[in-house]
Design a protein around this motif. Sequence first.
Motif, mmCIF file in Angstrom:
data_model
loop_
_atom_site.group_PDB
_atom_site.id
_atom_site.type_symbol
_atom_site.label_atom_id
_atom_site.label_comp_id
_atom_site.label_asym_id
_atom_site.label_seq_id
_atom_site.Cartn_x
_atom_site.Cartn_y
_atom_site.Cartn_z
ATOM 1 N N UNK A 223 11.702 6.240 -5.636
ATOM 2 C CA UNK A 223 10.282 6.152 -5.306
ATOM 3 C C UNK A 223 9.523 7.298 -5.962
ATOM 4 N N UNK A 224 8.196 7.117 -6.074
ATOM 5 C CA UNK A 224 7.310 8.123 -6.637
ATOM 6 C C UNK A 224 6.248 8.453 -5.593
ATOM 7 N N UNK A 225 6.231 9.711 -5.142
ATOM 8 C CA UNK A 225 5.213 10.193 -4.208
ATOM 9 C C UNK A 225 4.466 11.323 -4.905
ATOM 10 N N UNK B 116 0.842 -1.194 0.000
ATOM 11 C CA UNK B 116 0.000 0.000 0.000
ATOM 12 C C UNK B 116 0.880 1.249 0.000
ATOM 13 N N UNK B 117 0.480 2.291 -0.712
ATOM 14 C CA UNK B 117 1.288 3.514 -0.718
ATOM 15 C C UNK B 117 1.304 4.197 0.642
ATOM 16 N N UNK C 156 2.426 3.922 -7.594
ATOM 17 C CA UNK C 156 3.143 4.932 -6.802
ATOM 18 C C UNK C 156 3.480 4.399 -5.417
ATOM 19 N N UNK C 157 4.526 4.968 -4.834
ATOM 20 C CA UNK C 157 4.955 4.578 -3.488
ATOM 21 C C UNK C 157 4.288 5.385 -2.389
ATOM 22 N N UNK C 158 3.824 6.589 -2.731
ATOM 23 C CA UNK C 158 3.214 7.447 -1.729
ATOM 24 C C UNK C 158 2.222 8.406 -2.352
ATOM 25 N N UNK C 159 1.260 8.850 -1.540
ATOM 26 C CA UNK C 159 0.233 9.782 -1.972
ATOM 27 C C UNK C 159 0.172 10.926 -0.979
ATOM 28 N N UNK C 160 0.333 12.151 -1.487
ATOM 29 C CA UNK C 160 0.268 13.354 -0.672
ATOM 30 C C UNK C 160 -1.136 13.927 -0.807
ATOM 31 N N UNK C 161 -1.805 14.194 0.327
ATOM 32 C CA UNK C 161 -3.227 14.512 0.300
ATOM 33 C C UNK C 161 -3.626 15.451 1.433
ATOM 34 N N UNK D 190 -11.421 8.078 -5.909
ATOM 35 C CA UNK D 190 -11.219 7.527 -7.246
ATOM 36 C C UNK D 190 -9.813 7.808 -7.756
ATOM 37 N N UNK D 191 -9.363 9.037 -7.581
ATOM 38 C CA UNK D 191 -8.003 9.379 -8.011
ATOM 39 C C UNK D 191 -6.974 8.592 -7.220
ATOM 40 N N UNK D 192 -7.204 8.437 -5.917
ATOM 41 C CA UNK D 192 -6.283 7.663 -5.080
ATOM 42 C C UNK D 192 -6.162 6.229 -5.582
ATOM 43 N N UNK D 193 -7.285 5.612 -5.924
ATOM 44 C CA UNK D 193 -7.254 4.249 -6.440
ATOM 45 C C UNK D 193 -6.519 4.183 -7.777
ATOM 46 N N UNK D 194 -6.727 5.199 -8.627
ATOM 47 C CA UNK D 194 -6.085 5.211 -9.940
ATOM 48 C C UNK D 194 -4.566 5.329 -9.829
ATOM 49 N N UNK D 195 -4.071 6.243 -8.998
ATOM 50 C CA UNK D 195 -2.620 6.394 -8.898
ATOM 51 C C UNK D 195 -1.991 5.197 -8.193
#
Length: 294
Positions: free
Chosen positions: A257-259, A38-39, A277-282, A267-272
Motif C-alpha cells: 500500500x501507499x500512504x 476511498x483512501x 494512494x491507499x491512505x493520506x496522512x494529514x 486540491x492536493x488530497x484530490x490529486x493524490x
Amino acid sequence: MHPHPAVRWIVPAVGLAALAVPAAASQAAAQSAAEQADPVIIAHRGASGYAPENTVAAAQVAADLGTSWVETDVQRTADGELVLMHDTTLDRTTDAEELFPDRAPWNVADFTAEEIAQLDAGSWFGAEFAGEPVPTLTDFLDELAANGQQLLLELKAPDLYPGIEEEILAELAAEGWLDEAAPGERLVLQSFDEASMRTAHELNPDVEIGFLGSPEVAELPAFAEFADQINPTYRDLTADYVAEIQALSGPHGAPLEVHTWTVNDAETAADVTALGVNGIITNFPDVVRAAVGG
C-alpha cells in the motif's frame, strides 16, 4: 514525518499540479485508480492542525472529527520510558528551555521521564492547551483504546535508541495492541530507518510495517520482504510509481500500500487520490475527508 512549521486554523491552498496523472499512464491504471476505495485518512501527530501535536488532546480532536487512524512519533527517555515527541529535542514544542535553562540542546534522550512529565507541551500552540503534558506511549495507547482508534506509530530516529524496537513491541504486547485478527487491522509501525523496520519485522513478523520514503523502483522488491506499506511524501508521487509499488506483495501476501504525507488542502488530497494512494496522512483530517471521502 519531517519537521514542518506548525499549522493552525488556516488551511494552505497549495495545489499539486506537478502530480497530475501523466498522459502516458495506461487506461487500465486510470480505471484501477477510479475503482479504488476511498483512501484511509490518518491524523498526523493527531489532528495537529487543531491541537498540539503528539498529545492526548490531538488524538481526542481526531476522534471528535471522526478519524480512526492516528499517527504519532515515539522516542525514549534517559531512564527508558517511551514518550511521544517528533523532534529529537524538546525545545520547539515544550517549555523545556524555560524550565531547564542549563540543559541545552534539550535532547529527549537526556531527560528522565519524571523531568519530561513536568513540561508544558500545549502552550506553544495555544493558551487553551496550557499544561497539556507530553504523553507516554502507554498514555496514548489508553486514549486510542478508549476512543476505538487505530495507531500508525513512527519510530523517530531509532538509531539514537538501540534496542527500542524490542521495547516498543513489548509495551504494545503488554497493552494488548498485538492481539490483531489480521496484520494492520489496528496497528502499523513505520520509520525512515530501513534497518530499524527490518529489525521490527524480524522480531515480530506478524506486525505490519511501513517504510517512510521513496525507494527507487528497482529497490522495491527488497523492501517488500519486510514492509507492507511504502509511504512517500506526496511530492514524490506519480501514477506510475504508485502502480509499481502496488504491483508487489508484502510479507503478509497482500499488495503493498501507499500512504502519503503530509497533505493539508483539498486540491492536493484530490490529486493524490487520483494517483491511486491507499491512505493520506494529514494535519486536517476533516478537510481531506470533505475532499475525497474516506
